[in-house]
Design a protein around this motif. Structure first.
Motif, PDB file in Angstrom:
ATOM      1  N   GLU A 193      -7.620   1.605  -8.958  1.00 46.19           N
ATOM      2  CA  GLU A 193      -7.054   2.704  -8.187  1.00 46.19           C
ATOM      3  C   GLU A 193      -7.226   2.453  -6.690  1.00 46.19           C
ATOM      4  N   GLN A 197      -4.227   2.578  -3.861  1.00 44.29           N
ATOM      5  CA  GLN A 197      -4.269   3.376  -2.640  1.00 44.29           C
ATOM      6  C   GLN A 197      -4.119   2.508  -1.400  1.00 44.29           C
ATOM      7  N   ARG A 198      -4.673   1.293  -1.454  1.00 41.28           N
ATOM      8  CA  ARG A 198      -4.529   0.385  -0.312  1.00 41.28           C
ATOM      9  C   ARG A 198      -3.068  -0.040  -0.138  1.00 41.28           C
ATOM     10  N   ARG A 252       3.640   9.466  -5.644  1.00 39.50           N
ATOM     11  CA  ARG A 252       3.333   8.475  -4.611  1.00 39.50           C
ATOM     12  C   ARG A 252       4.616   7.835  -4.083  1.00 39.50           C
TER      13      ARG A 252
END
Length: 985
Positions: A193, A197-198, A252
């Motif tokens: 995860e 996110q990066r 996202r």
């Protein structure tokens, strides 16, 4: 929801025939070839004045030792943290090649060749002095080699960050106005995860930067844009996790889409593997619905399509339907495809009916042109983007587009195709978008390797363009024809005409998985009565009586029975899988693999028994014949485990039966119903009931009685080392003939990872090897030995990937880790973990979700100080981690000292190191740069040594020999008066 596309596993020729029919009146290839010819002549007459792909391939073809070494160095060298390993890697790769005498006209090519040739001369090769001068020389030359590799990377990365890439793009536009860019932020799929996110932050930042240079007043297709990977934005982007993906990933990507829409830039979702295509369409439509609601005027949302997939035209039709449903105009980038070899291997390994991609290159070209026609026909709702470096394909697209008066653009990869597009773009009405990677050179590796393999093949246009020995007519020859057969044997024929590969199931295809789910709903696990130990003597007597006749059956007849049983198992695969899920707590993927392994054992041993038991005539003196033949020994006791209750059970029984022995089979007490199904199938196929008897009971009662019974010809056992020792002692101390023992026992299986290894590849291999099947495989990874230079990053990635695994009911497709087999196994693991917590350092333990079934042991990592601290096998999802430095061969010595010898994993890009470590290891199965589980019958014969078993290896060419007695028949053919044949001569 119902799947949108047809199955990907369809007959290649039938599909190509339909694509050719669609192109028959839509394309004049001869005219396209005439248009492309001047472009090719101009490029060959005046090649680009910089080191592009064409010159690289001319210097170092990928099929050459130099090309392969360069690819390996580019893939690994920049990420190696320690100098000694960098030296070893460079020496290993350059020692295999000759970089002297470069003939290229590129100054960069000559510079790089000089550096690489110098490196090869100065690096230690194992024979030179290892003193200070040699060491300093090696370090200096490695630095030069790193520089050469960085120069290579610069050709394929537009900039190391988005600001630098935008500046380079602006410079390119000043030289050529009709050039646009799609920026690709380098990186592979997220394993954790934190990775996701990066990548999300990187994409967000990149869109912000692109937006600052975009014009709000021009059509979106004239602005630059970004390409994103869905697998980079979610660590479990796979069909089995569909609900979670739609819930977590869609928001996202929707945020990125709205950001791009507000900035009037385009956003394209990159193509991925076949097994993710249906999921990608579900995500794409969810996003299209979001865009239609929030930014309906935006015309910059797009999807990449891979022409090498057999469903490519079907995909275009579905995307056009999505556009019409939501009132959008979408962008579609058509590419050839980048995972061809992986798709072929997956289909072969899984035993699928056909390949999901075209096996002939020109069939992909046919598909590409048919896709181009479909895209252009849908130009009212699709803005087509054609990514190709092939001059003939470009000319064909221009021809079809102008006939339809359809707007479109061409695309190329940064660092490739400059020469052809220099000529094509002399037509000011044409525009080209450059697909431009952005990121650190050390992150280039996976992208670059794919591009080198894709464009470096001898059959590729880019390669042939650089080879002036390929004539213009050959280079621009029409691809519009069908080859009569696939270029590769179908997966069923993978092992040749003698043995059919077992048929598998792609669980991402609804039509293939639904029969399994239906079977689960109607399958119950029947109870089985225990065998009274007092009945063992009578069973042995029946086995002896049956042996007299069974052993005399022709081996071909026995083999035919086993082959019939294999076909029956294949037909009953859904039911057998469901029973494995219910009784043995197998996840679906493991259940399918186990049934296939059982089928493979039946077919393999049937084939090899016929070959092996053919009498062999031996040489001898005149007047004499000598014949060696093999025969069965008598009744064998087959004791199988619960962790592979169908495959190992069937393999043991099939080997004994094929060689003419009779069998007394005692399955694990936890899984007798599966064994009963296997026995019923064999009986129905023609094995006499007394030749194969099932005796269900505990090891202490029925198992002990069988081993102790007089007249047993041999024992084959899979289980713990301690029980194998007990069986061996019993057999040795019994009166009568000494019966052989074939034992496959446990292992403290290690994986040794050096600092050249790719962390993402390591994480994948570790998670599969340590935690699949809840760690309950004989071959499972127990001890991870990681070089200290990369240990923190690797452990963090493995822990993050393990956190994403789903623990729960094995009957759910989403479950990765089911329960351990029973309460005793659960308690034993609990006690071991409690001991470890007092002596070692816990690194990670996954959570057990609420409502999970009993006996779930979540995946966990525990760091120990030394390899010697792991002194017993732990049969569950518990991974011990140790850091190492120095000599990797010393690590192998420490693993050998544990005394076990079943499986070993090696992760390194240094080929000579991998060979040396494999040779030093005293283990049965060594796996390099892959996972350590899933040995395939006849491909990776399985079995260990030392504390891990006696051999021979199951599923290998020597296994049947152990079940046989060898007999020699010598006849004096001259006994009746002399050697007539000799006298006649």
């Amino acid at each position: 929801m119902p799947q949108r596309l047809p199955t990907p596993y369809r007959d290649e020729n039938a599909i190509v025939a339909r694509r050719l029919a669609a192109l028959a009146q839509a394309l004049d290839w001869d005219a396209a070839s005439r248009q492309a010819a001047p472009w090719v002549r101009a490029v060959r007459r005046d090649p680009p004045p910089f080191w592009a792909m064409e010159s690289l391939l001319r210097e170092y073809p990928i099929s050459s030792a130099e090309g392969l070494a360069l690819m390996r160095l580019a893939e690994a060298l920049l990420r190696v943290p320690d100098a000694d390993t960098a030296i070893a890697l460079t020496a290993d790769q350059l020692g295999r090649a000759n970089f002297s005498g470069a003939e290229g006209d590129s100054a960069m090519a000559r510079l790089s060749s000089a550096a690489l040739a110098l490196s090869r001369k100065m690096l230690p090769d194992g024979r030179s002095d290892d003193g200070l001068f040699a060491r300093l020389g090696a370090r200096t030359v490695v630095a030069a080699t790193i520089r050469a590799v960085q120069l290579l990377g610069r050709q394929f990365v537009l900039g190391e960050d988005i600001a630098a890439a935008l500046a380079e793009a602006a410079n390119a536009r000043r030289e050529q106005a009709n050039v646009r860019f799609s920026f690709d932020m380098l990186g592979e799929g997220a394993r954790t995860e934190a990775d996701a996110q990066r990548y999300l932050a990187n994409y967000t930042h990149a869109i912000e930067a692109i937006a600052q240079r975009a014009s709000p007043d021009v059509p979106v297709e004239r602005n630059d844009g970004i390409s994103i990977k869905l697998s980079a934005l979610h660590p479990r982007y796979e069909d089995a996790q569909r609900e979670r993906v739609l819930e977590e990933l869609v928001p996202r990507v929707a945020s990125l889409c709205l950001q791009a829409a507000r900035a009037n830039v385009h956003l394209t979702i990159d193509a991925e593997e076949v097994d993710r295509l249906e999921l990608s369409l579900d995500v794409f439509e969810a996003l299209a619905q979001h865009v239609a609601r929030e930014q309906p005027q935006w015309r910059g949302f797009g999807l990449a399509l891979q022409a090498y997939q057999t469903r490519a035209v079907d995909l275009i039709e579905e995307v056009a339907a999505i556009a019409r449903r939501h009132g959008l105009r979408l962008m579609c980038r058509l590419v050839k495809g980048a995972y061809w070899d992986a798709e072929i291997k997956r289909a072969q390994e899984m035993g699928l009916p056909h390949y999901p991609v075209f096996t002939h290159k020109h069939h992909t070209d046919v598909s590409y042109l048919a896709c181009a026609r479909s895209l252009l026909d849908a130009h009212d709702v699709i803005y087509p983007q054609f990514a190709t470096h092939n001059a003939g394909t470009i000319a064909a697209i221009v021809q079809m587009a102008r006939e339809r008066k359809a707007a479109f653009e061409l695309q190329r990869l940064h660092g490739m195709g400059q020469g052809i597009y220099r000529e094509v773009l002399r037509d000011a009405q044409l525009a080209c978008r450059v697909y431009a990677p952005v990121g650190r050179h050390r992150d280039l590796l996976a992208y670059l390797v794919r591009r080198l393999l894709e464009n470096g093949a001898n059959s590729s246009f880019v390669h042939q363009l650089a080879d002036e020995s390929v004539g213009l007519d050959d280079l621009l020859r029409s691809p519009l024809y069908a080859s009569p057969a696939p270029a590769l044997p179908l997966p069923a024929a993978l092992y040749g005409p003698g043995r059919r590969n077992s048929d598998g199931v792609d669980l991402t295809v609804d039509a293939m998985r639904q029969p399994l789910l239906d079977a689960l709903a109607r399958t119950t696990v029947p109870s089985m009565p225990m065998t009274d130990p007092a009945e063992v003597a009578a069973a042995v007597a029946r086995a002896h009586a049956a042996f007299a006749s069974w052993s005399q059956w022709p081996v071909e007849r026995r083999a035919a029975i086993l082959s019939t049983a294999a076909d029956s198992m294949q037909a009953r695969l859904p039911h057998l899988c469901a029973l494995l899920v219910k009784e043995a707590f197998k996840t679906w993927g493991d259940a399918v693999a186990e049934v296939r392994e059982a089928i493979d054992f039946l077919r393999y041993y049937a084939l090899h028994a016929v070959q092996l038991m053919e009498p062999v005539l031996l040489p001898g003196p005149t007047g004499e014949s000598n014949e060696l033949r093999l025969e069965g020994r008598g009744p064998w006791v087959c004791i199988s485990p619960w962790n592979f209750p169908l495959a190992i059970f069937t393999g043991q029984v099939a080997a004994a039966l094929a060689t003419g022995n009779t069998v007394l089979a005692k399955p694990a007490e936890q899984t007798p119903a599966i064994a009963r199904e296997a026995v019923a199938i064999l009986h129905a196929a023609g094995v006499p009931h007394d030749a194969l008897q099932l005796l269900h009971g505990t090891g202490e009662t029925v198992g002990a009685a069988l081993v102790q019974a007089p007249g047993i010809a041999g024992v084959v056992f899979t289980g713990s080392t301690e029980v194998a020792r007990l069986i061996a002692r019993t057999l040795v101390t019994k009166d009568g003939p000494i019966a052989p023992l074939i034992a496959e026992t446990g292992g403290i299986n290690a994986m040794v990872v050096d600092s050249t290894a790719l962390p993402e590849q390591v994480a994948d291999a570790v998670v599969q090897s340590a935690f699949r099947s809840a760690g309950q495989r004989c071959s499972a990874l127990r001890l991870l030995c990681v070089h200290e230079g990369i240990a923190d990053a690797v452990v963090e990635m493995v822990a993050g990937a393990a956190r994403e695994l789903v623990c729960g009911d094995p009957g759910r497709l989403a479950t990765d880790v089911g329960p351990v087999i029973d309460a005793d196994a659960f308690a034993n693991l609990g006690r071991h973990l409690e001991r470890l917590r007092r002596t070692a350092r816990p690194l990670f333990a996954a959570d057990v979700p609420a409502g999970a079934p009993p006996h779930i042991v979540p995946p966990q990592l525990i760091e120990v100080q030394a390899i010697a601290d792991v002194d017993q096998e732990v049969f569950g999802p518990v991974l011990h981690v140790v850091r190492w430095s120095g000599d990797p061969l010393a690590v192998i010595d420490q693993v050998n000292a544990l005394g076990y010898g079943l499986t070993l994993g090696i992760q390194t890009r240094i080929d000579s190191r991998a060979q040396a470590m494999a040779q030093r290891a005293r283990v049965g199965n060594v796996y390099v740069n892959r996972n350590m589980i899933g040995a395939v019958v006849g491909v990776q014969p399985f079995g260990g040594e030392g504390l891990s078993g006696t051999g021979p290896k199951a599923g290998g060419p020597h296994y049947l020999l152990r079940f046989c007695a060898e007999r020699t028949l010598t006849i004096n053919t001259a006994a009746a008066g002399g050697n007539v044949a000799l006298l006649a001569g």
